[in-house]
Design an enzyme around this catalytic site. Structure first.
Site, PDB file in Angstrom:
ATOM      1  N   HIS A 133      -3.014   9.323   0.818  1.00  5.03           N
ATOM      2  CA  HIS A 133      -1.888   8.443   0.396  1.00  5.03           C
ATOM      3  C   HIS A 133      -1.612   7.315   1.163  1.00  5.03           C
ATOM      4  O   HIS A 133      -0.708   6.750   1.066  1.00  5.03           O
ATOM      5  CB  HIS A 133      -0.403   9.277   0.112  1.00  5.03           C
ATOM      6  N   ASP A 193      10.406   9.993   2.050  1.00  4.27           N
ATOM      7  CA  ASP A 193      11.215  10.072   0.746  1.00  4.27           C
ATOM      8  C   ASP A 193      10.058  10.924  -0.248  1.00  4.27           C
ATOM      9  O   ASP A 193      10.790  11.433  -1.208  1.00  4.27           O
ATOM     10  CB  ASP A 193      11.143   8.788   0.370  1.00  4.27           C
ATOM     11  N   GLU A 199      20.562   5.598   3.193  1.00  3.16           N
ATOM     12  CA  GLU A 199      19.375   4.746   3.006  1.00  3.16           C
ATOM     13  C   GLU A 199      20.020   3.542   2.148  1.00  3.16           C
ATOM     14  O   GLU A 199      21.179   3.402   2.077  1.00  3.16           O
ATOM     15  CB  GLU A 199      18.059   5.289   2.022  1.00  3.16           C
TER      16      GLU A 199
HETATM   17  P1  FAD Z   1      -3.756   9.980   4.426  1.00  3.31           P
HETATM   18  O1  FAD Z   1      -3.571   9.033   3.710  1.00  3.31           O
HETATM   19  O2  FAD Z   1      -4.922  11.296   3.857  1.00  3.31           O
HETATM   20  O3  FAD Z   1      -4.112   9.896   6.074  1.00  3.31           O
HETATM   21  C1  FAD Z   1      -3.492   9.093   6.872  1.00  3.31           C
HETATM   22  C2  FAD Z   1      -4.242   8.515   8.201  1.00  3.31           C
HETATM   23  O4  FAD Z   1      -3.670   9.681   8.853  1.00  3.31           O
HETATM   24  C3  FAD Z   1      -5.321   8.213   8.015  1.00  3.31           C
HETATM   25  O5  FAD Z   1      -5.814   7.478   9.039  1.00  3.31           O
HETATM   26  C4  FAD Z   1      -5.994   9.494   8.101  1.00  3.31           C
HETATM   27  O6  FAD Z   1      -7.501   9.671   8.959  1.00  3.31           O
HETATM   28  C5  FAD Z   1      -5.025  10.286   9.386  1.00  3.31           C
HETATM   29  N1  FAD Z   1      -5.154  11.643   9.196  1.00  3.31           N
HETATM   30  C6  FAD Z   1      -4.929  12.358   8.170  1.00  3.31           C
HETATM   31  N2  FAD Z   1      -4.598  13.717   8.242  1.00  3.31           N
HETATM   32  C7  FAD Z   1      -4.772  13.688   9.768  1.00  3.31           C
HETATM   33  C8  FAD Z   1      -4.589  14.995  10.652  1.00  3.31           C
HETATM   34  N3  FAD Z   1      -4.575  16.254  10.270  1.00  3.31           N
HETATM   35  N4  FAD Z   1      -4.871  14.635  12.136  1.00  3.31           N
HETATM   36  C9  FAD Z   1      -5.090  13.254  12.499  1.00  3.31           C
HETATM   37  N5  FAD Z   1      -5.079  12.327  11.649  1.00  3.31           N
HETATM   38  C10 FAD Z   1      -5.068  12.452  10.164  1.00  3.31           C
HETATM   39  N6  FAD Z   1       5.956   7.210   5.070  1.00  3.31           N
HETATM   40  C11 FAD Z   1       7.025   7.341   5.522  1.00  3.31           C
HETATM   41  O7  FAD Z   1       7.397   7.632   6.803  1.00  3.31           O
HETATM   42  N7  FAD Z   1       8.319   7.389   4.837  1.00  3.31           N
HETATM   43  C12 FAD Z   1       8.436   7.687   3.663  1.00  3.31           C
HETATM   44  O8  FAD Z   1       9.420   7.886   2.988  1.00  3.31           O
HETATM   45  C13 FAD Z   1       7.177   7.317   2.792  1.00  3.31           C
HETATM   46  N8  FAD Z   1       7.086   7.778   1.593  1.00  3.31           N
HETATM   47  C14 FAD Z   1       5.975   7.421   0.970  1.00  3.31           C
HETATM   48  C15 FAD Z   1       6.010   7.556  -0.410  1.00  3.31           C
HETATM   49  C16 FAD Z   1       4.488   7.343  -1.322  1.00  3.31           C
HETATM   50  C17 FAD Z   1       4.582   7.695  -2.621  1.00  3.31           C
HETATM   51  C18 FAD Z   1       3.489   7.166  -0.537  1.00  3.31           C
HETATM   52  C19 FAD Z   1       2.087   7.203  -1.149  1.00  3.31           C
HETATM   53  C20 FAD Z   1       3.460   7.103   0.880  1.00  3.31           C
HETATM   54  C21 FAD Z   1       4.827   7.266   1.572  1.00  3.31           C
HETATM   55  N9  FAD Z   1       4.764   7.074   3.017  1.00  3.31           N
HETATM   56  C22 FAD Z   1       5.834   7.447   3.606  1.00  3.31           C
HETATM   57  C23 FAD Z   1       3.571   6.657   3.579  1.00  3.31           C
HETATM   58  C24 FAD Z   1       2.980   7.937   4.200  1.00  3.31           C
HETATM   59  O9  FAD Z   1       3.497   8.654   5.239  1.00  3.31           O
HETATM   60  C25 FAD Z   1       1.339   7.661   4.644  1.00  3.31           C
HETATM   61  O10 FAD Z   1       0.800   6.944   3.839  1.00  3.31           O
HETATM   62  C26 FAD Z   1       0.564   8.989   5.246  1.00  3.31           C
HETATM   63  O11 FAD Z   1      -0.330   8.425   5.980  1.00  3.31           O
HETATM   64  C27 FAD Z   1       0.094   9.546   3.980  1.00  3.31           C
HETATM   65  O12 FAD Z   1      -0.173  11.128   4.216  1.00  3.31           O
HETATM   66  P2  FAD Z   1      -1.572  11.527   3.759  1.00  3.31           P
HETATM   67  O13 FAD Z   1      -1.369  13.153   3.912  1.00  3.31           O
HETATM   68  O14 FAD Z   1      -1.892  11.199   2.262  1.00  3.31           O
HETATM   69  O15 FAD Z   1      -2.418  10.824   4.780  1.00  3.31           O
END
Ligand code: FAD
Length: 553
Positions: free
Chosen positions: A132, A193, A304
């Site tokens: 994400h 969120d 918020e």
């Molecule tokens: P990924 O997109 O898979 O990875 C993100 C990054 O972290 C990459 O660089 C990856 O290499 C690294 N990574 C992944 N897993 C690990 C691991 N286990 N160890 C070390 N590095 C790792 N953020 C907020 O703070 N507050 C919010 O309210 C919020 N709301 C959101 C709502 C939506 C609909 C979306 C799409 C995103 C939101 N986000 C929010 C942002 C979100 O926190 C980040 O985009 C987060 O990276 C998504 O998590 P993911 O598991 O999909 O990570």
């Protein structure tokens, strides 16, 4: 560079011969450290669309030795396209392979193997949570993706007692953690969120939501981590044990290690939530009330706010989930053509134990300056409240509007700059509906641990401002990708020129000097940790911070 341009990275090697490098690692020689920093800083980004497709010798570019490693899980060279996509939908780079680990030693084996290939290898490794990210941060062009969701160890386990916590694998989704902990009457206290994100993904960024003013972000609510560094070593770390790695990894954008498990603090879970929305005409009374509320101990559990520009039938849309306090007046309220500010609050309670909360809420709301006809309230379970964005996700998916490009921009604006920001951005730059929510709410830094890698403004109170736009495919109007990207750029240019205390959250930069400016005085610590934990710059290349590598012998 346009954010819509697909990007791949070309690495220009920097070779520093063995004796010098051991001196760096062993003696921590400051001068040589500085030379290396300068060398790392001189690297450039090159765009090379050829790297976007697997080359004809796709398989031959995978080191044979990697394919022969005895994984508990498996390495796959098929169906790689999912790993070249993310929620942002702006960047796409195919990896060479995806590892589906079944154990921590799979991850350690893979990373230490890539490390041992040495500086002449261009192979990089990205942990992928739920994908994400917004700009390819979890991608590894031509590299190895580790699909963290397939790591099911340690099995999620709740520890009750005086300081309860849950132990989870790094690829666990927050929604699953909520379901599991609720079985014990417990829940984490700090959230995002949206809960369909992984622990490793949000802890690598920060994890900020409406509870952060009281509990700090998610990275401040972790007791312990297990981490695989860029050399493949496995460490347990916490405030007391390997604390440098612990602080580095939290908010560290995946640069220092892969989080394979985490212990997350828990609190008693509320049974019910009063969820409240009110509107304001002017920004200054809205932000004054927000700031007053975050300073009150025990008033609300979630605070918020969001901005709405020219939204038709706004209050009617709320009626499906909220009840107006005064239905007649609310039905006469006209939101069209106006810029309005919505304060969103939640009060947690347990109807079996607590005094009725309505009176207290009325008293707290009585001190606020919102438009009286716009008070809306609803009562929901904690699960319904915390998983609220998923309801919107399902609706958007149904209408095909979830899988569109998301050119999001997230900023942290200090209190002293927020009035100027609002005046310029909401008054001039944003000239219409932003095609997505614009969140804006203050947090109180005294509740945040300042030692992590997350960069925040220096002031005690700062605002999260999030432009969460969706771009309509093929549109050349205001809701089109190019227009939204241009608007984001205008906002960033304005902040760079006039609001020096403002930082990006979920930062996206293409130039090394912008990364250096982002970290400011903490850049040196960031570099020191990189040299220590991932000296070949193997991890999370999609963040585009380090393109080059140091040859270590
Ligand atoms: P990924 O997109 O898979 O990875 C993100 C990054 O972290 C990459 O660089 C990856 O290499 C690294 N990574 C992944 N897993 C690990 C691991 N286990 N160890 C070390 N590095 C790792 N953020 C907020 O703070 N507050 C919010 O309210 C919020 N709301 C959101 C709502 C939506 C609909 C979306 C799409 C995103 C939101 N986000 C929010 C942002 C979100 O926190 C980040 O985009 C987060 O990276 C998504 O998590 P993911 O598991 O999909 O990570």
């Amino acid at each position: 560079m346009s954010g819509a341009q697909p990007l791949s990275l070309s690495v220009r090697n920097i070779h520093i011969m063995g004796s010098q490098t051991s001196a760096i690692l062993q003696n921590n020689n400051l001068l040589i450290h500085k030379i290396i920093m300068v060398l790392l800083l001189t690297c450039t980004l090159e765009s090379n669309t050829d790297d976007l497709l697997p080359s004809s010798n796709h398989y031959s570019s995978v080191p044979l030795s990697l394919m022969q490693l005895p994984f508990d899980g498996h390495l796959s060279f098929h169906n790689l396209h999912f790993a070249a996509q993310d929620f942002g939908g702006l960047f796409s780079s195919l990896p060479l392979a995806v590892l589906y680990p079944r154990s921590v030693s799979d991850i350690s084996l893979a990373v230490s193997h890539v490390f041992q290939l040495g500086p002449s290898s261009d192979l990089k490794v990205a942990a992928r949570g739920h994908g994400h990210s917004l700009q390819g941060q979890a991608q590894a062009p031509g590299g190895l993706i580790i699909s963290m969701e397939s790591l099911q160890k340690p099995k999620m386990r709740v520890f009750t007692g005086k300081t309860p916590f849950v132990e989870v694998p790094g690829g666990e989704l927050w929604i699953n953690i909520l379901h599991e902990t609720l079985k014990y009457g417990l829940a984490p206290s700090s959230w995002t969120d949206y809960l369909h994100l992984t622990v490793g993904g949000t802890l690598s960024n920060g994890g900020i939501s409406g509870q952060a003013f009281r509990h700090g972000p998610q990275i401040n609510n972790v007791y312990q981590l297990e981490v695989v560094t860029g050399k493949g070593e496995v460490f347990t770390c916490s405030e007391k044990q390997n604390s440098d790695l612990f602080h580095g990894v939290l908010g560290g954008l995946g640069q220092f290690g892969i989080i394979t498990s985490a212990r997350i603090s828990l609190e008693p879970a509320a049974k019910k939530v009063k969820w409240i929305r009110v509107l304001y005409h002017d920004f200054s009374s809205f932000s004054k009330d927000q700031e007053q509320l975050i300073s009150l101990e025990g008033a609300f559990d979630y605070i918020e706010g969001f901005v709405m520009v020219n939204r038709t039938g706004l209050l009617n849309n709320w009626r499906s989930s909220f009840n107006p306090k005064d239905p007649v007046q609310a039905s006469q309220f006209n939101s069209e053509g106006k810029t309005l500010y919505c304060l969103e609050l939640a009060k947690y309670f347990d109807p079996d134990v607590d005094e009725p909360v309505d009176g207290e809420i009325e008293r707290l709301l009585g001190n606020l300056g919102y438009i009286s006809s716009t008070l809306f309230m609803s009562e929901v379970s904690l699960l319904e409240f915390l998983d609220r964005v998923h309801v919107s996700e399902l609706k958007l998916r149904e209408s095909g509007l979830w899988e569109v490009p998301h050119p999001w921009l997230n900023l942290l604006v200090p209190k002293s700059e927020i009035d100027d920001f609002a005046r310029e951005v909401f008054g001039n730059i944003l000239t219409g509906n932003s095609n997505g929510p614009i969140l804006i709410y203050p947090v109180n830094k005294s509740k945040w641990n300042r030692q992590t890698s997350l960069v925040t403004p220096r002031e005690d109170i700062f605002y999260l401002v999030a432009f969460l736009s969706s771009a309509m495919p093929f549109s050349t109007e205001k809701d089109g990708l190019e227009q939204i990207l241009a608007r984001n750029q205008n906002i960033m240019d304005y902040c760079k020129a006039k609001l020096p205390g403002t930082n990006q959250y979920l930062p996206q930069y293409n130039k090394q000097e912008d990364w250096e400016a982002h970290y400011g005085s903490r850049w040196e610590v960031f570099m020191r940790r990189k040299l220590k934990y991932d000296p070949l710059a193997i991890l999370s290349p999609g963040q585009r911070i380090f393109r080059n590598k140091i040859q270590v012998t």
